[in-house]
Design an enzyme around this catalytic site. Sequence first.
Site, PDB file in Angstrom:
ATOM      1  N   CYS A  55       5.010  -4.271  -3.987  1.00  8.88           N
ATOM      2  CA  CYS A  55       4.351  -3.832  -2.753  1.00  8.88           C
ATOM      3  C   CYS A  55       5.206  -4.059  -1.509  1.00  8.88           C
ATOM      4  O   CYS A  55       4.936  -3.469  -0.459  1.00  8.88           O
ATOM      5  CB  CYS A  55       3.003  -4.524  -2.600  1.00  8.88           C
ATOM      6  SG  CYS A  55       3.097  -6.325  -2.550  1.00  8.88           S
TER       7      CYS A  55
ATOM      8  N   LYS B 202      -0.833   8.087  -3.141  1.00 10.27           N
ATOM      9  CA  LYS B 202       0.054   7.038  -2.633  1.00 10.27           C
ATOM     10  C   LYS B 202      -0.553   5.650  -2.786  1.00 10.27           C
ATOM     11  O   LYS B 202       0.184   4.650  -2.780  1.00 10.27           O
ATOM     12  CB  LYS B 202       0.404   7.291  -1.165  1.00 10.27           C
ATOM     13  CG  LYS B 202      -0.740   7.109  -0.187  1.00 10.27           C
ATOM     14  CD  LYS B 202      -0.299   7.346   1.248  1.00 10.27           C
ATOM     15  CE  LYS B 202      -1.442   7.146   2.224  1.00 10.27           C
ATOM     16  NZ  LYS B 202      -1.980   5.775   2.204  1.00 10.27           N
ATOM     17  N   ASP B 203      -1.881   5.551  -2.948  1.00 13.88           N
ATOM     18  CA  ASP B 203      -2.536   4.257  -3.090  1.00 13.88           C
ATOM     19  C   ASP B 203      -2.699   3.823  -4.542  1.00 13.88           C
ATOM     20  O   ASP B 203      -3.123   2.695  -4.805  1.00 13.88           O
ATOM     21  CB  ASP B 203      -3.928   4.285  -2.432  1.00 13.88           C
ATOM     22  CG  ASP B 203      -3.869   4.430  -0.921  1.00 13.88           C
ATOM     23  OD1 ASP B 203      -2.875   3.967  -0.329  1.00 13.88           O
ATOM     24  OD2 ASP B 203      -4.818   4.999  -0.349  1.00 13.88           O
TER      25      ASP B 203
ATOM     26  N   ARG C  29      -2.802  -3.026  10.640  1.00 11.68           N
ATOM     27  CA  ARG C  29      -3.493  -2.402   9.518  1.00 11.68           C
ATOM     28  C   ARG C  29      -4.872  -1.963   9.957  1.00 11.68           C
ATOM     29  O   ARG C  29      -5.278  -2.156  11.083  1.00 11.68           O
ATOM     30  CB  ARG C  29      -3.568  -3.376   8.332  1.00 11.68           C
ATOM     31  CG  ARG C  29      -2.207  -3.629   7.689  1.00 11.68           C
ATOM     32  CD  ARG C  29      -2.333  -4.179   6.272  1.00 11.68           C
ATOM     33  NE  ARG C  29      -3.250  -3.391   5.494  1.00 11.68           N
ATOM     34  CZ  ARG C  29      -4.403  -3.850   4.994  1.00 11.68           C
ATOM     35  NH1 ARG C  29      -4.755  -5.106   5.187  1.00 11.68           N
ATOM     36  NH2 ARG C  29      -5.186  -3.070   4.302  1.00 11.68           N
TER      37      ARG C  29
ATOM     38  N   ARG D 296       7.921   0.728   4.284  1.00 11.06           N
ATOM     39  CA  ARG D 296       8.708   1.967   4.260  1.00 11.06           C
ATOM     40  C   ARG D 296       9.075   2.401   5.683  1.00 11.06           C
ATOM     41  O   ARG D 296      10.232   2.720   5.981  1.00 11.06           O
ATOM     42  CB  ARG D 296       7.887   3.068   3.566  1.00 11.06           C
ATOM     43  CG  ARG D 296       8.479   4.465   3.679  1.00 11.06           C
ATOM     44  CD  ARG D 296       7.486   5.502   3.152  1.00 11.06           C
ATOM     45  NE  ARG D 296       6.253   5.526   3.926  1.00 11.06           N
ATOM     46  CZ  ARG D 296       6.055   6.288   5.003  1.00 11.06           C
ATOM     47  NH1 ARG D 296       7.021   7.074   5.448  1.00 11.06           N
ATOM     48  NH2 ARG D 296       4.895   6.272   5.632  1.00 11.06           N
ATOM     49  N   ARG D 297       8.099   2.412   6.576  1.00  9.50           N
ATOM     50  CA  ARG D 297       8.364   2.818   7.959  1.00  9.50           C
ATOM     51  C   ARG D 297       9.241   1.793   8.679  1.00  9.50           C
ATOM     52  O   ARG D 297      10.148   2.153   9.426  1.00  9.50           O
ATOM     53  CB  ARG D 297       7.050   3.002   8.714  1.00  9.50           C
ATOM     54  CG  ARG D 297       6.231   4.215   8.276  1.00  9.50           C
ATOM     55  CD  ARG D 297       4.894   4.245   8.985  1.00  9.50           C
ATOM     56  NE  ARG D 297       4.110   5.434   8.638  1.00  9.50           N
ATOM     57  CZ  ARG D 297       2.800   5.419   8.439  1.00  9.50           C
ATOM     58  NH1 ARG D 297       2.121   4.287   8.533  1.00  9.50           N
ATOM     59  NH2 ARG D 297       2.161   6.535   8.138  1.00  9.50           N
TER      60      ARG D 297
ATOM     61  N   ARG E  94      -6.761   1.661  14.197  1.00 12.19           N
ATOM     62  CA  ARG E  94      -5.414   1.491  14.749  1.00 12.19           C
ATOM     63  C   ARG E  94      -5.307   2.110  16.141  1.00 12.19           C
ATOM     64  O   ARG E  94      -4.640   1.560  17.021  1.00 12.19           O
ATOM     65  CB  ARG E  94      -4.376   2.109  13.802  1.00 12.19           C
ATOM     66  CG  ARG E  94      -4.259   1.379  12.481  1.00 12.19           C
ATOM     67  CD  ARG E  94      -3.100   1.886  11.677  1.00 12.19           C
ATOM     68  NE  ARG E  94      -3.356   1.732  10.248  1.00 12.19           N
ATOM     69  CZ  ARG E  94      -2.468   1.959   9.294  1.00 12.19           C
ATOM     70  NH1 ARG E  94      -1.255   2.361   9.612  1.00 12.19           N
ATOM     71  NH2 ARG E  94      -2.777   1.816   8.033  1.00 12.19           N
TER      72      ARG E  94
END
Length: 311
Positions: free
Chosen positions: A244, A83-84, A151, A133-134, A157
């Site tokens: 992005c 995903k990165d 982040r 996305r979230r 987090r």
Amino acid sequence: MSAPELIRIVSRSSPMALAQVERVRAELAALHPGIRTEVVPVTTSGDRWMGDLAKLGGKGAFTKEVDASLLAGEADLAVHCVKDVPADRPLPAGTTFAAFLKRDDIRDALIHPGGLTLDELPAGTRIGTSSVRRIAQLAASHPELECVPMRGNAGRRMEKLAAGDADALLLAVSGLERIDRMDVATEILSVETMCPPIGAGILALQCREEDTETIDVVSGLGDPDAWREATAERMFLHVLQGHCNSPIAGYARCEPSGDLSLRASVFTPDGKTVLNAHEWAGRLDPATLGTSVAVTLLRQGARELIDSIAH
């Protein structure tokens, strides 16, 4: 062809990334007990920067230093979360994916200190996430909730959550599993509730193209289903050419029968427009499936939607 005696593995230096490397080392040791491994940790610009990734150049912020170490010959193998790895452009010249490891859980988890589920959260609850996305999906399904930028690695987090910077968090299940912190998860969200990012839960092993000895050794760790799913998803993202700040989600799935499907969505940041596609390819070429799903969304207006988002 003789196998190398030592394989140097480069990775991000975060606890989660190093946990991923330990998985690779363990699987390599089981497959090739005579080969030694050594970890080469690097801190990427994405790890150092706590602001908006778009201001850092966005895609590749978590991979370029790792790629540079591999290309410079300082390491023989790079471990990436798929995903990165940017899919809108080729891998760095001279490198190739040697294997995709068996896929982990692709779902997201909600973390709420009071034990509430997503549907139980009161209006105004602050969700800590910087994922476009979230944010888009929450805006569509739970517009009464508030997303606050957050982040850093999963541990950081959770520290911010404890300090009161947010009321709840959304984190990847696979990440929590890798650092052995599934105990904090309040609810595992279905993929229908929160569609995952492209490449979720897959680790990619990247080598220099000319290093055929290392490629031959590590390719044995590859999972055929993960390869098909990652290939379909990355081709989908490549054709779509999202940036992005594009809220794009999707996942491919190989059934026990061998049939492959790909479900994907493109959102506006406010969640008010959602474009969906879901296609089956049977046993056909996964790249063709990724292309077909992308074209379906482009016909629905995905290009105009993506280009309308500032980046």
